[in-house]
Scaffold this motif. Structure first.
Motif, short mmCIF file in Angstrom:
data_model
loop_
_atom_site.label_atom_id
_atom_site.label_comp_id
_atom_site.label_asym_id
_atom_site.label_seq_id
_atom_site.Cartn_x
_atom_site.Cartn_y
_atom_site.Cartn_z
N GLY A 176 0.97 -1.06 0.08
CA GLY A 176 0.12 -0.07 0.03
C GLY A 176 0.72 1.15 0.01
N SER A 177 0.30 2.36 0.48
CA SER A 177 0.77 3.66 0.23
C SER A 177 2.32 3.57 1.27
CB SER A 177 0.03 4.98 0.58
OG SER A 177 -0.99 4.83 -0.28
N THR A 222 -2.37 -2.43 -3.81
CA THR A 222 -3.74 -2.44 -3.42
C THR A 222 -4.45 -1.68 -4.19
OG1 THR A 222 -3.25 -0.49 -2.01
CG2 THR A 222 -3.26 -2.46 -0.89
N ARG A 223 -3.89 -0.50 -4.95
CA ARG A 223 -4.45 0.10 -6.05
C ARG A 223 -3.45 0.69 -7.23
NH1 ARG A 223 -6.44 5.11 -2.44
NH2 ARG A 223 -7.21 3.43 -1.22
N GLN A 224 -3.87 0.85 -8.36
CA GLN A 224 -3.00 1.22 -9.53
C GLN A 224 -2.06 2.37 -9.03
OE1 GLN A 224 -2.77 -0.77 -12.10
NE2 GLN A 224 -0.78 0.79 -12.60
N THR A 225 -2.58 3.49 -8.54
CA THR A 225 -1.79 4.67 -8.25
C THR A 225 -0.51 4.03 -7.36
OG1 THR A 225 -3.17 5.20 -6.30
CG2 THR A 225 -3.43 6.18 -8.54
N THR A 226 -0.73 3.31 -6.65
CA THR A 226 0.42 2.39 -5.46
C THR A 226 1.07 1.78 -6.32
OG1 THR A 226 -1.07 2.59 -3.62
CG2 THR A 226 0.69 1.10 -3.56
N ASP A 228 2.02 2.04 -9.51
CA ASP A 228 2.76 3.02 -10.50
C ASP A 228 3.94 3.46 -9.52
OD1 ASP A 228 1.06 2.63 -12.40
OD2 ASP A 228 -0.11 4.33 -12.10
N ARG A 229 3.59 3.94 -8.18
CA ARG A 229 4.61 4.30 -7.47
C ARG A 229 5.52 3.21 -6.98
NH1 ARG A 229 2.23 7.05 -2.16
NH2 ARG A 229 4.28 7.49 -1.78
N LEU A 230 5.31 2.13 -6.81
CA LEU A 230 6.10 1.02 -6.57
C LEU A 230 7.10 0.77 -7.65
CD1 LEU A 230 3.73 -1.53 -4.62
CD2 LEU A 230 5.85 -0.27 -3.69
N HIS A 231 6.56 0.85 -8.99
CA HIS A 231 7.26 0.38 -10.16
C HIS A 231 8.61 1.87 -10.35
CE1 HIS A 231 4.51 -2.64 -11.35
NE2 HIS A 231 5.55 -3.11 -11.96
N SER A 232 7.92 2.96 -10.19
CA SER A 232 8.81 4.15 -10.31
C SER A 232 9.93 4.17 -9.17
CB SER A 232 8.13 5.48 -10.29
OG SER A 232 8.99 6.25 -10.37
N GLY A 233 9.33 3.80 -7.90
CA GLY A 233 10.56 3.92 -6.84
C GLY A 233 11.45 2.48 -7.19
N ALA A 234 10.98 1.36 -7.58
CA ALA A 234 11.85 0.34 -7.68
C ALA A 234 12.94 0.71 -8.81
CB ALA A 234 11.13 -0.83 -7.96
N GLY A 235 12.34 1.20 -9.97
CA GLY A 235 13.46 1.77 -10.83
C GLY A 235 14.37 2.45 -10.57
N GLU A 236 13.88 3.56 -9.79
CA GLU A 236 15.06 4.71 -9.18
C GLU A 236 15.67 3.98 -8.36
OE1 GLU A 236 15.57 7.52 -10.15
OE2 GLU A 236 13.72 7.91 -11.64
N LEU A 237 15.18 3.12 -7.68
CA LEU A 237 16.30 2.43 -6.57
C LEU A 237 17.47 1.66 -7.34
CD1 LEU A 237 16.84 1.87 -3.66
CD2 LEU A 237 15.41 -0.06 -3.58
N ALA A 238 16.91 0.96 -8.40
CA ALA A 238 18.05 0.25 -9.03
C ALA A 238 18.95 1.17 -9.69
CB ALA A 238 17.12 -0.37 -10.42
N ILE A 239 18.46 2.31 -10.52
CA ILE A 239 19.41 3.28 -10.85
C ILE A 239 20.47 3.71 -9.65
CG2 ILE A 239 19.79 5.57 -11.80
CD1 ILE A 239 17.01 5.22 -13.37
N THR A 264 11.88 -1.90 -16.61
CA THR A 264 10.86 -1.48 -15.59
C THR A 264 10.11 -0.24 -16.12
OG1 THR A 264 11.82 -2.25 -13.67
CG2 THR A 264 10.31 -0.72 -13.27
N ALA A 265 10.96 0.78 -16.77
CA ALA A 265 10.41 1.87 -17.27
C ALA A 265 9.80 1.65 -18.68
CB ALA A 265 11.62 2.93 -17.77
N ARG A 266 10.35 0.79 -19.30
CA ARG A 266 9.38 0.18 -20.66
C ARG A 266 7.96 -0.38 -20.15
NH1 ARG A 266 13.24 -0.01 -25.09
NH2 ARG A 266 14.18 2.08 -25.18
N MET A 267 8.05 -1.24 -19.57
CA MET A 267 6.94 -2.00 -19.02
C MET A 267 5.94 -1.31 -18.69
SD MET A 267 8.09 -5.46 -17.09
CE MET A 267 8.97 -4.77 -15.90
N THR A 268 6.05 -0.10 -17.96
CA THR A 268 5.08 0.81 -17.08
C THR A 268 4.99 2.17 -18.01
OG1 THR A 268 6.83 1.76 -15.76
CG2 THR A 268 5.50 -0.05 -14.89
N GLY A 269 5.62 2.22 -19.15
CA GLY A 269 5.61 3.56 -19.83
C GLY A 269 5.86 4.63 -19.16
N ASP A 270 7.09 4.89 -18.55
CA ASP A 270 7.57 5.90 -17.44
C ASP A 270 8.52 6.47 -18.15
OD1 ASP A 270 8.49 7.46 -15.76
OD2 ASP A 270 8.19 6.26 -13.76
#
Length: 474
Positions: A176-177, A222-226, A228-239, A264-270
């Motif tokens: 979740g958030s 739990t929700r799509q906005t979360t 999206d944040r998880l994917h973005s956060g995981a991608g930034e952490l990987a960088i 991760t960026a390509r999969m989520t269109g970020d």
């Protein structure tokens, strides 16, 4: 990090933008204002890890009352004003408890009472070896276990991503958030530590939260906005982890982490994450001796970043391209890319600037240009830009000051100024007590080799002796 949700004693209420605080920021960007906050903190002996995201949360009204450390800093910045004048609510109204008695000194450090609903950012840095002697335990327990559909239960503490070692293996709960927020905080703290101390002491510990972050992605949200944040956060952490590998000389590991972020960026269109991944890939390719790949990656980053509307981001990416052209000995291509970088930089900050670009100011522009001229063999011009970079750098970025000064020492040595080179090299050696970076040590080793024939020159012998006494890099 501490949760930003309210407790049962604090009923939900809609947040109101803090217009007074926004007015105080004026025409400065959030990143520029955050730098002023950090500088003010140093003036009064406080430690706060303020960044553009924190400023944005204050202005959005999400932080209704700052913790005591931030209170001291803000009142120092704006003498004669109260917290109410700065747009904050009283501490008692936020907590539902009695306020500190009038005239009483605030606690020396934020405690559990000061966190949570009031202030989601700790002011102390739990990863910092100079602030927490148990730092080796901070990330050590962040790992994935189990097989098949089960892993250990992931929890997220104020210190970063950890695993509940006492929990029996069971299906990972949906995130979740709070988990997304803690992941974003882990990224922020890793970057702050790298700014201060370099990558060598952080890389192995930072890789563990990355594995936990991708476990959260596998579990779902739990929700799509979360999500999206998880994917973005995981991608930034990987960088971020990739950069730690990059700066500590583990190029293959860095390449793998950057590729993971790009996927991760390509999969989520970020597009923002894609631009960041390509940006770091270009930098790595340059350092690894693959200049043509550096040019291609920088150009791909610019294509991804163009719709984002951030001139500063496009400026940095043009510099990445310039570094590739320099590696190809294409002076014309390099000069054209440098000219674009400077013109875009001159447009100033915008609200579209990514948070991770807080390091990119005039000092970094000068430092990256110095590297280009050095690669092209124009030592005089390279030294001029490297000197300016070191002079302009915010003291918060200790690692970058060491990097620019190491660049200056090498350029002076190769340009026939051994005395000045030795002086700059000695300054870098002084900073190595605070900074651990294989890249900087490699640069110093090259400078020492160039200065060997000048060992009798003033100051050179001192530099060579001190450099020879450094512990060997693993």
């Amino acid at each position: 990090m501490a949760s930003s949700t309210v407790t049962s004693s604090q009923p939900d209420r809609p947040t109101r933008p803090n217009l007074a605080f926004r007015q105080l920021r004026g025409r400065r960007s959030p990143a520029e204002f955050a730098a002023l906050v950090r500088r003010a903190a140093r003036e009064i002996g406080e430690r706060v890890s303020c960044d553009a995201r924190y400023v944005g949360r204050v202005e959005a009204g999400e932080i209704r009352c700052p913790n005591y450390a931030y209170e001291r800093v803000f009142l120092h910045m704006f003498p004669g004003r109260t917290l109410a004048d700065l747009g904050f609510a009283s501490r008692s109204s936020v907590r539902g408890r009695g306020a500190r008695p009038a005239g009483a000194a605030p606690p020396a450090y934020a405690t559990g009472e000061t966190r949570g609903a009031i202030e989601p950012y700790d002011t102390e840095d739990p990863y910092d070896p100079h602030e927490n002697h148990e730092e080796s335990d901070v990330l050590r327990r962040a790992f994935m276990t189990g097989g098949g559909a089960t892993v250990a239960a992931v929890t997220l503490s104020p210190l970063g991503l950890t695993i509940d070692a006492a929990a029996a293996p069971r299906p990972l709960r949906r995130a979740g958030s709070p988990e997304a927020a803690a992941l974003e905080e882990a990224v922020r703290r890793i970057r702050l530590l790298d700014d201060r101390h370099g990558a060598d002491g952080l890389y192995r510990r930072a890789a563990a939260p990355l594995r936990a972050a991708y476990a959260l992605l596998d579990a779902g949200a739990t929700r799509q906005t979360t999500a999206d944040r998880l994917h973005s956060g995981a991608g930034e952490l990987a960088i971020s982890v990739g950069w730690l590998a990059h700066d500590s000389g583990r190029f293959d590991d860095a390449r793998s982490h950057y590729a993971e972020a790009l996927a991760t960026a390509r999969m989520t269109g970020d597009p923002g994450l894609e631009a960041h991944a390509f940006c770091n890939t270009a930098f790595l390719a340059r350092d690894a001796g693959r200049p043509r790949e550096a040019v291609r990656a920088a150009q791909a980053a610019q294509r991804a970043a163009r719709p984002l509307g951030s001139p500063r981001l496009m400026s940095l990416l043009a510099l990445r391209e310039a570094g590739g052209w320099a590696g190809l000995a294409d002076r014309t291509g390099c000069e054209q890319a440098l000219a674009r970088a400077q013109a875009l930089f001159a447009r100033g900050h915008s609200d579209a600037d990514p948070e991770w670009m807080s390091f990119y100011g005039e000092a970094e522009l000068e430092g990256l240009e110095a590297q280009c001229w050095s690669t092209l063999g124009d030592w005089t011009r390279a030294a001029r830009h490297a000197r300016r970079a070191a002079q302009l750098q915010d003291p918060h970025f200790t690692r970058n000051i060491a990097l620019y000064t190491a660049e200056l020492a090498d350029d002076l040595a190769r340009g026939g100024h051994p005395d000045e080179a030795a002086l700059a090299g000695l300054h870098v050696l002084d900073l190595l007590d605070q900074v651990q970076s294989s890249r900087i040590q490699t640069m110093l080793a090259g400078t020492a080799r160039v200065l060997l024939p000048h060992r009798r020159a003033s100051g050179v012998s001192d530099f060579l002796e001190r450099h020879a006494s450094l512990p060997r890099m693993l």
